[in-house]
Design a protein around this motif. Structure first.
Motif, short mmCIF file in Angstrom:
data_model
loop_
_atom_site.label_atom_id
_atom_site.label_comp_id
_atom_site.label_asym_id
_atom_site.label_seq_id
_atom_site.Cartn_x
_atom_site.Cartn_y
_atom_site.Cartn_z
N GLY B 59 0.80 -1.23 0.00
CA GLY B 59 0.00 0.00 0.00
C GLY B 59 0.83 1.27 0.00
N TRP B 60 2.14 1.13 -0.09
CA TRP B 60 2.98 2.32 -0.02
C TRP B 60 3.89 2.39 -1.25
N SER B 61 3.76 3.49 -1.99
CA SER B 61 4.68 3.70 -3.11
C SER B 61 5.96 4.32 -2.56
N LEU B 62 6.98 4.37 -3.39
CA LEU B 62 8.27 4.87 -2.93
C LEU B 62 8.18 6.34 -2.48
N ASP B 63 7.49 7.18 -3.26
CA ASP B 63 7.40 8.60 -2.89
C ASP B 63 6.63 8.79 -1.58
N GLN B 64 5.58 7.95 -1.39
CA GLN B 64 4.82 8.04 -0.13
C GLN B 64 5.68 7.62 1.06
N LEU B 65 6.47 6.59 0.82
CA LEU B 65 7.34 6.12 1.90
C LEU B 65 8.41 7.16 2.26
N LEU B 66 8.89 7.84 1.23
CA LEU B 66 9.88 8.89 1.50
C LEU B 66 9.26 10.03 2.31
N LEU B 67 8.00 10.34 1.99
CA LEU B 67 7.29 11.37 2.76
C LEU B 67 7.13 10.89 4.21
N TYR B 68 6.80 9.60 4.36
CA TYR B 68 6.68 9.00 5.70
C TYR B 68 7.99 9.21 6.48
N GLN B 69 9.10 8.96 5.81
CA GLN B 69 10.41 9.10 6.47
C GLN B 69 10.71 10.55 6.83
N ALA B 70 10.33 11.46 5.95
CA ALA B 70 10.58 12.87 6.25
C ALA B 70 9.74 13.33 7.43
N ILE B 71 8.49 12.84 7.49
CA ILE B 71 7.62 13.19 8.63
C ILE B 71 8.19 12.56 9.91
N LEU B 72 8.71 11.34 9.78
CA LEU B 72 9.34 10.68 10.93
C LEU B 72 10.48 11.55 11.50
N LEU B 73 11.32 12.06 10.59
CA LEU B 73 12.44 12.92 11.01
C LEU B 73 11.91 14.20 11.66
N THR B 74 10.89 14.78 11.05
CA THR B 74 10.33 16.04 11.60
C THR B 74 9.76 15.79 12.99
N TRP B 75 9.03 14.69 13.13
CA TRP B 75 8.43 14.37 14.43
C TRP B 75 9.52 14.12 15.48
N GLN B 76 10.52 13.28 15.09
CA GLN B 76 11.61 13.00 16.05
C GLN B 76 12.33 14.30 16.41
N GLY B 77 12.60 15.11 15.41
CA GLY B 77 13.28 16.38 15.67
C GLY B 77 12.46 17.26 16.59
N THR B 78 11.14 17.30 16.37
CA THR B 78 10.28 18.16 17.20
C THR B 78 10.25 17.68 18.65
N VAL B 79 9.91 16.40 18.85
CA VAL B 79 9.75 15.94 20.24
C VAL B 79 11.09 15.89 20.97
N ASN B 80 12.15 15.56 20.23
CA ASN B 80 13.45 15.54 20.91
C ASN B 80 13.96 16.94 21.22
N THR B 81 13.62 17.90 20.38
CA THR B 81 14.01 19.28 20.68
C THR B 81 13.22 19.81 21.88
N LEU B 82 11.93 19.50 21.91
CA LEU B 82 11.10 20.01 23.00
C LEU B 82 11.28 19.26 24.31
N PHE B 83 11.42 17.93 24.21
CA PHE B 83 11.41 17.12 25.43
C PHE B 83 12.59 16.14 25.55
N GLY B 84 13.51 16.22 24.62
CA GLY B 84 14.60 15.22 24.58
C GLY B 84 15.50 15.21 25.80
N GLY B 85 15.50 16.32 26.55
CA GLY B 85 16.38 16.38 27.73
C GLY B 85 15.78 15.68 28.93
N ILE B 86 14.49 15.31 28.86
CA ILE B 86 13.82 14.79 30.06
C ILE B 86 14.34 13.41 30.52
N PRO B 87 14.53 12.43 29.60
CA PRO B 87 14.99 11.13 30.11
C PRO B 87 16.29 11.24 30.92
N TYR B 88 17.23 12.05 30.46
CA TYR B 88 18.49 12.22 31.20
C TYR B 88 18.22 12.94 32.52
#
Lengths: 328, 264
Positions: B59-88
């Motif tokens: 159900g996933w074409s290559l371009d859709q999967l690449l978009l998925y990966q870019a959103i993954l990076l954006t999400w990880q970047g967002t939550v880690n920037t906002l809250f990434g210091g908490i586990p430590y």
């Protein structure tokens, strides 16, 4: 003077992991089976502090003084009992209550290690919503009192313990609390720094009318600072009165300190009840109402090779030791 | 709610302090940013390799999967920037009894804890994700309607809420057990599962992924929203996220009352 703190029937119990045996096998065993023991850190105490006083809370390790401070400051929830500080319950009204108190935990600082203390002070300003003008005035006043104009501009990691303690102390004062808890404020400090800190506490208490409750192991803190003292032992209060009362209670006693020309053994003491810290020193505690000091000294000089003699009122350390002895 | 404005302001000042701290060690700051920016692109390349060398994801074409990966990076970047210091931070707090300090401030402890999470090290990932998203959307001519964009932002918010809920649970366990370093790897492994869309999982695993521990909330639902392919599952996943948040806050309050501090 009115009470700023009133605590009644205060008790705190902890459940702690208790291992009977040491060694690797015992460690593995504790992975699946652990034994716990209930410890009563503070046992049904009543505690009062008068507004504007410096109140000392002293006791040996594990006597319950830090636990008491933590309950009074709202960090720990008591197992039973009630606390009323400035009309508030520290736990139930915590967010409102902590605006009115300052806490200096000797070993748990709040300064940012990598940055100058000034940066943390600015953060405090926002946390406590201190008005800009008040913040400026307080900062100026305390920087002057603590004499730390240069120090607050250096990264905290580069400061000495004494300097850091002054900066921590200032941090606890910025939001103009009416009551300050100091948990072992002079721990680890050299004699000069201790003396400076004590002078500062006295000055602030006098000029700003701030009430201080401090825990300490250092009896010089008590002697130089406190109006009232509470002595704790094994979770109980064993003395709770003014410093003057404590002094009066034992002031009639004197200490005779002797220096000998040659080493003395216990066999040579000829019935004198004497404590020998070393072979050349002897200490006798006497009550002038029961014993004639003149006769006592004469007898000592006749029987022992005394080089020097010093008669003083009994010191606070001996007083506290005596109180502990009576309690135990 | 009274505290939210104040806490946001404190977060802003904490963020400034964190940046000031990072700039104190400026070479570490610059190298960190640079390496993060460069190496963040490796994850999509890795996914691309999996996609081209296997049968791909149903159900996933290559371009859709690449978009998925870019959103993954954006999400990880967002939550880690906002809250990434908490586990430590929570690890240190639990180990040395520093939770005392949170209890001595005039705010709810949980709110204040969340203000301590800023981590500038993940700004590179966030930047890489955003650049990646823009490039992919333009290069592959994705037609993004306004409603899909709004739904994307909504589910991105849900993704952040779910991450915060997991962080709260992580913090509770840390405070309870005092020393739980290995817990971090479990937490990271759960997050790792968000690298893959729901179609990779089957049967019970997919149910867990979508609703029980709605890992799908992190990247899968936002991507589906942007692609205009959302179905009812996403609503159940969002409800599940809100329930988990509510539970974690309740547990936090309970655990705070049980706090015993450390040392004298």
């Amino acid at each position: 003077m009115e009470n700023i703190i009133s605590a009644k029937g205060l008790t705190k119990e902890f459940k702690v992991h208790h291992r009977q045996k040491e060694g690797l096998m015992a460690s593995f065993k504790s992975l699946y089976k652990r034994e716990f023991k209930n410890i009563t850190a503070v046992n049904n105490i009543d505690f009062h502090v008068k507004e504007g006083n410096i109140h000392g809370l002293i006791g040996s390790n594990g006597s319950g003084k830090s636990t008491t401070i933590k309950m009074l400051s709202g960090i720990l929830l008591p197992t039973s009992g009630s606390i009323n500080v400035m009309g508030l319950s520290p736990w139930k009204n915590r967010t409102q209550y902590v605006k009115n108190i300052g806490v200096l935990l000797g070993q748990k600082g709040q300064l940012n290690w990598e940055l100058p203390a000034l940066e943390t002070y600015h953060l405090q300003k926002h946390i406590y919503k201190i008005k800009e003008s008040n913040f400026r005035n307080n900062l100026e006043y305390y920087i002057d009192v603590f004499n730390i104009d240069d120090i607050v501009r250096k990264p905290v990691r580069n400061l000495s313990l004494g300097e850091r303690m002054k900066c921590e102390f200032l941090c606890a004062l910025l939001h103009e609390p009416k009551l300050i808890f100091l948990d072992e404020p002079t721990i680890g400090l050299d004699v000069t720094s201790k003396d400076t800190l004590r002078k500062i506490i006295k000055k602030i208490n006098k000029e700003k009318g701030i009430t201080f409750v401090l825990t300490t192991h250092d009896l010089d803190d008590v002697e130089n600072l406190c109006h009232e003292i509470t002595i704790m032992n094994r979770g109980n209060i064993i003395f709770n009165d003014s410093f003057d009362k404590l002094s009066q209670h034992f002031s009639q006693k004197k200490t005779i300190r002797l220096k000998f020309l040659e080493p003395i053994t216990k066999n040579q003491l000829n019935g004198f009840s004497m404590y020998l810290p070393d072979a050349y020193t002897g200490i006798i505690e006497v009550d002038p109402q029961k014993t004639d000091i003149g006769l006592q000294v004469k007898s000592i000089l006749e029987h022992l090779p005394v080089k020097d003699i010093d008669i003083k009122p009994i010191d606070l350390e001996s007083v506290v030791r005596e109180i502990y002895k009576q309690d135990n | 709610m009274v505290y939210i404005k104040d806490l946001l302001l404190i977060f802003y000042y904490e963020m400034k302090l964190s940046l000031a701290k990072a700039v104190e060690f400026r070479s570490d700051f610059l190298f960190g940013m640079l390496s993060d920016l460069v190496f963040s692109f490796f994850a999509p390349i890795f996914q691309l390799l999996i996609y081209t060398k296997t049968n791909g994801y149903p159900g996933w074409s290559l371009d859709q999967l690449l978009l998925y990966q870019a959103i993954l990076l954006t999400w990880q970047g967002t939550v880690n920037t906002l809250f990434g210091g908490i586990p430590y931070y929570i690890g240190i707090v639990a180990k040395y009894g520093l939770f005392d300090r949170l209890l001595l401030t005039p705010y709810p402890t949980l709110g204040l804890l969340l203000t301590r999470g800023f981590n500038q090290k993940s700004l590179g990932t966030l930047l890489a994700g955003l650049i990646g998203m823009i490039i992919i959307i333009y290069k592959y001519n994705f037609n993004i309607s306004l409603i899909n964009l709004i739904l994307f932002l909504f589910y991105f918010g849900i993704a952040t809420i779910f991450y915060v809920s997991m962080l709260i649970l992580y913090s509770i366990i840390n405070l309870k057990l005092i020393y739980a370093d290995r817990l971090r790897s479990i937490f990271d492994n759960i997050i790792f599962l968000s690298n893959f869309p729901a179609e990779v999982f089957s049967g019970g695993l997919r149910v867990v992924y979508l609703f029980v521990i709605p890992i799908a909330a992190w990247v899968y639902f936002p991507t589906q929203a942007l692609l205009g392919r959302l179905n009812n599952y996403s609503i159940y996943g969002a409800i599940s996220t809100i329930i988990i948040l509510w539970l974690s806050v309740k547990l936090w309050i309970y655990q705070t009352k049980k706090y015993t501090s450390a040392g004298g």
